[in-house]
Every structure is written in C-alpha cells, then in structure tokens.
Design a protein around this motif. Structure first.
Motif, PDB file in Angstrom:
ATOM      1  N   THR B  95       0.854  -1.040   0.227  1.00  0.00           N
ATOM      2  CA  THR B  95      -0.408  -0.289  -0.053  1.00  0.00           C
ATOM      3  C   THR B  95       0.475   1.261   0.229  1.00  0.00           C
ATOM      4  OG1 THR B  95      -0.214   0.181   2.774  1.00  0.00           O
ATOM      5  CG2 THR B  95      -1.805  -1.342   1.228  1.00  0.00           C
ATOM      6  N   ARG B  97       1.514   3.372   2.079  1.00  0.00           N
ATOM      7  CA  ARG B  97       1.721   3.669   3.627  1.00  0.00           C
ATOM      8  C   ARG B  97       3.246   2.729   3.657  1.00  0.00           C
ATOM      9  NH1 ARG B  97      -0.720   6.018   8.607  1.00  0.00           N
ATOM     10  NH2 ARG B  97      -2.664   5.184   7.046  1.00  0.00           N
ATOM     11  N   ASP B 132      -3.836   3.318   3.534  1.00  0.00           N
ATOM     12  CA  ASP B 132      -3.987   1.734   3.090  1.00  0.00           C
ATOM     13  C   ASP B 132      -4.821   1.164   1.496  1.00  0.00           C
ATOM     14  OD1 ASP B 132      -2.765   1.636   5.652  1.00  0.00           O
ATOM     15  OD2 ASP B 132      -5.150   2.375   5.670  1.00  0.00           O
TER      16      ASP B 132
END
Lengths: 262, 306
Positions: B95, B97, B132
């Motif tokens: 993702t 992040r 995300d």
C-alpha cells in the motif's frame, strides 16, 4: 568500460536483511496460496510415485520406496523452490518492477541486494523442503530424530541452488531464458541425482557426472539421515554444497555488477 | 572545491564502449538552490545522476556529495539524498503507507520515527485519504507524488529529480511544481533534470544545458535568454510560410529558423515584422517573448534525437 571491479570480493553488510525482510513482507500477503502451490507438486510426486510405483517394488536401498522417495523429494523440492525464487521472482524485481533500482537509490549496495535475494530464495526453499519433510514425518516415513539434521541441510541446499539461479538471472534477457536452465540443468538433476532411484542404477560414466552436480550431494546426505544413519563422507558432501553456494554467489554477484553497475 | 557545496563535480568522464557519454563535466551546486540539468535525450543527464549517486564508476574525475567522496562513500552520501527516478519503481505489492515505511527502513530509520513522519509525507503528497490503497489503483500523478514523498522519507538535504513530470497531465505537473517550491522553502537543494524548458524556467535558479556529454551553457534562465537569443519571437504558420520567410522574414528578422511549415523569427525590434504579417491573410502568427526553449533549440539544434 572497466571490468576491473566486477570480480572484487563481496562486501558483506547486515543491511541485506532489509531486502530479505521486504521480500518476506510481500510473501506474507500471499503466503497460503504460495505454500500450497509449493507443496502440491512435490507431494504429488511423492504420493503418485511412492504409492503407485512403490507397490511394484519390494524395497529400494533397504527401505520402502515411498520412504526412499521422501528424502529425495525433500531435496528436489528445495531445488525447485530456490531456483524459481532466484530466477523468476528475482528477475521480476530486478528487471520488470525495478524494485532493485529503488533499493539502490537508498543506502543499499548491489552486494546487499544480491545477498538479500540469495538469503530470501534460500529461506523460501527452506519452507518448501521443510514442509515436505514434515509431511513425510507425519506419515511415519521418518523413523529417526537424526532427520533433524536434514533441516540445516535444506537451507544449505537452498543456498546452493539460489546462487546458481541468481547467475542465470544476471545473464537473462527475459523470462524465456530460464527455460534453458530448467531443461538443461534442473530436469536432468531431478532425474539423475538419485531422487527417484539409487545412483548405482546408472552406467558408471553417468554416475561420475552425477557426482559433479549439487543435488546428488544433497540427496546423499538427506537419505541416510531420514533413515537414521550418519551419511558416509558427510563432510565432503557438505563441502561440495557450500562450494556451490559460495562460488555461485560470487559469480552471480560479479555478473550482476557487470549488468547493472554500468 | 567549495566544502559547503551540496554537490561538486569536476572533470567527470564516463564512456560506454567507444562512445563517451559524459565528457569532462564540471558542476557545483549552491545550498538551497534548484539547479536544472537540461538536455535532449541521450545528452548524458541520467548517466550524470547515476554517477553522482555512485551507481556506476566514473572513468575519471571527482564527485563530492554533501562532503562525501563518491563512489568511495556512496552509501553514506545516499543516506542523505532523496531520489525521484525517471521511471516509477514503487513497490506494487504494498500500500501507499507500506511503501513509505518499507523504503524508510532501507535507510535504517526506526519504525517509530517513520510512523511519526509518514502522516506529514502523506499530507505533502496529497494522499492522506488513500494511505491504505494498493499502488496498482493509483493514477500516474498520484504515483509521481508518492515517489516524491518516498524520496523525502529520510529528510534529505539534497534531492535528485530525474524528469519528475514526464508523462503527467498539466494539473498533476502543477502540483509537483508546487511541492518542489515547498521543498526549496524548507531549504533543500534540488538537482532537476528535465527536457521541459518551461519547468526549468519556473523552478530553477540556475540551469546548465548539456549536449553530447558536455555543458554548453550555464547560468540563470533569464540571463541565458538575454545572452543567446533575441527578446522577441514570432512564430509564423501556414503553407506559404517557407516562401514568406525567404522573401520577407529573412530581411525583417535578425534570424529565422524553419521547422517544417513553421518559421521562428527572432528579433530585437519586431514591429516591421508584425506589420508585414498583418497584411497577409494566408499566414497565422504568434508573437511571444523569447524563452529558455529558444535558447535550448539554438544551442542543441532542431534535429530529432532518437
């Protein structure tokens, strides 16, 4: 173009663990299908041939055929898994996804990257080989605790085949190239290194050739250990596998430097 | 050599086979500036960046990045550099992040520090609401912004940007430019390669025009424009333009260049030229101020570089 530096000794740094960990995190996202895929093939061989062919054979090398086969399949599945990871998956990261480029923009070196890939491919093959060993133990095919010594052997075997695979990756222009290695090296080893039948069934010249190949030495260690015996000349077999791993890694590193540090 | 310079390059040379790609390059960046390395494809810009990162060894010459000799101390140098590569190499399995977190770990930065830093980076990239999301679903502009945020994960003093806006739509490009100005305000030094002259003119305090491995002009964009080209440009379009250029253009303008059916007239005093063109209804024209692109084309020529 200078070639002087490519063959310099590897400069080891613990930073390779960052790369190993990155690959572990990706694998974790797909762990269950990946493990099932890795197990299906070796288990099919083990059950298909072990039960099917095993019924027609009294015993092979003093044990049931499926017991004989189990030790061989532990080694061959380790070889397969390490080869796939070090070739197709590492090639994706190097050439297709350009993951290595990103790593090299961070304070990591190509030596770290190749070592990280080696350690990762060996780790992944360790899971495959160990899973086959566990299945064999559950089926009662592993009578002796001496078989625990197969566990580090699986990792060493994984290192040797990962190193060989990384050489191919360093040379490969595309995924298709890996078929040559599978056809010319992996499949012959699978068939001639004592996985499916004892080596002494081969003509003498083929036996001699087989002793040059790493899988023969892995099988020569794994089979007596699974049966509960200390292998003859075990130090020699360990040394051959370690030499394949070390020399293979150095060649892979030099070829990768030549390919990418331009 | 100036010790405070974020990047000093002198006498840098690099050959591949028989062709020399970087031929005796000298560069010195000043702290806090945006320096543009401009050049057509194949001029040696990307090779120069790779040399400065220690990703390939020079044949001769010296490089110092933030006081570290490269390639000898390239790892230490890269610890304090951010890199936005020409082609995105975000990790497709992670993702947004995770991309930032895992890239930060490569620098040996503690997870706690990274987790504290990531919200600011996401904010900077305008990706806070998608933290995300997997990479595959992102647009080209979002990927570029994330790549820029990723280059900042180690809070670098010097950022290399290799054609950061190639392939982006105008909206996305303006966002990147805005973010780069923010970085300059924070005091970071930027080294930008581009072949968009407009981008260089907007962002860079100084530029160097590079061709065939050499720097052929260096200075502030406006100073280069004043030095190399006439201040007015009249672009003339139409089937009759080449004939018009032969008869009238070459007389009325200091300099005319042809690119197919378009004629570029360079002039200090464009009034007679414009008066002549106003009488022609078979020609269209555009009168504009000279730009860095005119300098670039004058110095590197109009032929295609493939």
């Amino acid at each position: 173009m200078s070639t002087k530096n490519h063959w310099g000794l590897p400069r080891f740094s613990l930073r390779f663990l960052h790369i190993w960990r990155r690959n572990l995190l990706v694998w974790r996202k797909l762990a269950i299908p990946s493990m099932l895929g890795n197990l299906a093939d070796p288990l099919l061989y083990m059950f298909g041939l072990g039960y099917g062919l095993g019924r027609m054979l009294e015993d092979v090398g003093g044990m049931s055929y499926i017991g004989f086969l189990a030790a061989g399949i532990v080694c061959s599945s380790t070889m397969m898994s390490a080869s796939f990871e070090a070739m197709y998956s590492a090639f994706s990261r190097m050439h297709v996804q350009k993951t290595w480029d990103a790593l090299l923009n961070a304070p990591l070196t190509l030596d770290d990257v190749v070592l990280g890939e080696l350690a990762w491919a060996a780790s992944k093959s360790f899971l495959s080989g160990s899973a086959v060993l566990i299945v064999a133990a559950v089926l009662g095919l592993v009578p002796s605790p001496l078989a625990l010594a197969v566990v580090p052997l699986i990792f060493l075997t994984g290192l040797a085949f990962a190193a060989l695979g990384l050489i191919m990756t360093a040379l490969s222009p595309s995924y298709d190239f890996f078929m040559y290695y599978f056809t010319l090296c992996v499949t012959p080893m699978m068939l001639l290194c004592g996985v499916f039948f004892p080596l002494d069934q081969l003509p003498p010249a083929a036996q001699t050739a087989a002793w040059l190949l790493p899988l023969t030495h892995a099988v020569a260690l794994a089979r007596p250990l699974v049966a509960g015996e200390i292998p003859a000349a075990w130090l020699l077999h360990v040394a051959v596998l370690a030499a394949y791993a070390a020399a293979g890694f150095h060649i892979a590193l030099a070829l990768t430097r030549r390919r990418l540090m331009t | 050599m100036n010790a405070a310079a974020p990047l000093t390059v002198s006498g840098l040379r690099k050959s591949y086979g028989d062709s020399e790609v970087v031929c005796g390059l000298d560069l010195e960046l000043r702290p806090g500036e945006c320096f543009g390395l401009l050049g057509p494809n194949g001029a040696g810009k990307t090779t120069t960046l790779r040399l400065c990162l220690g990703l390939t060894d020079p044949d001769s010459g010296s490089i110092a990045v933030l006081g570290q000799p490269v390639p000898a101390q390239a790892r230490e140098a890269r610890q304090r550099i951010g890199v936005v590569p020409q082609f995105d190499n975000l990790d497709p399995d992670f993702t947004i992040r995770e991309n930032l977190l895992i890239f930060g770990r490569y620098f040996g930065i503690a997870d706690a520090t990274l987790r504290a830093r990531i919200p600011d980076l996401l904010e900077f990239a305008g990706l806070a609401s998608r933290a995300d999301t997997r990479i595959q679903t992102l647009s080209g502009g979002m990927k570029r912004r994330l790549t820029l945020a990723r280059a900042l994960v180690n809070d670098p003093e010097l950022v290399f940007l290799d054609e950061p806006t190639t392939g982006l739509d105008p909206q996305a490009r303006h966002v990147i430019w805005d973010r780069l100005r923010k970085l300059l305000k924070q005091g970071k030094t930027l080294l930008l390669t581009t072949h968009f002259m407009e981008e260089a003119e907007r962002l860079c305090g100084r530029v160097a025009i590079m061709d065939h491995g050499r720097i052929i002009a260096e200075g502030e964009p406006q100073a280069l424009i004043a030095q190399y080209v006439e201040p007015h440009v009249v672009e003339v379009y139409g089937e009759a333009a080449p004939d018009w250029a032969e008869l009238r253009g070459r007389v009325l303008a200091e300099r005319c260049e042809a690119a197919g059916e378009t004629i570029f007239c360079y002039s200090r005093e464009p009034a007679p030229l414009l008066a002549d063109l106003d009488e022609r209804d078979d020609l269209r024209y555009l009168h504009r101020r000279a730009s860095l692109e005119d300098v670039f084309l004058k110095l590197t020529g109009r032929e295609l570089r493939d």
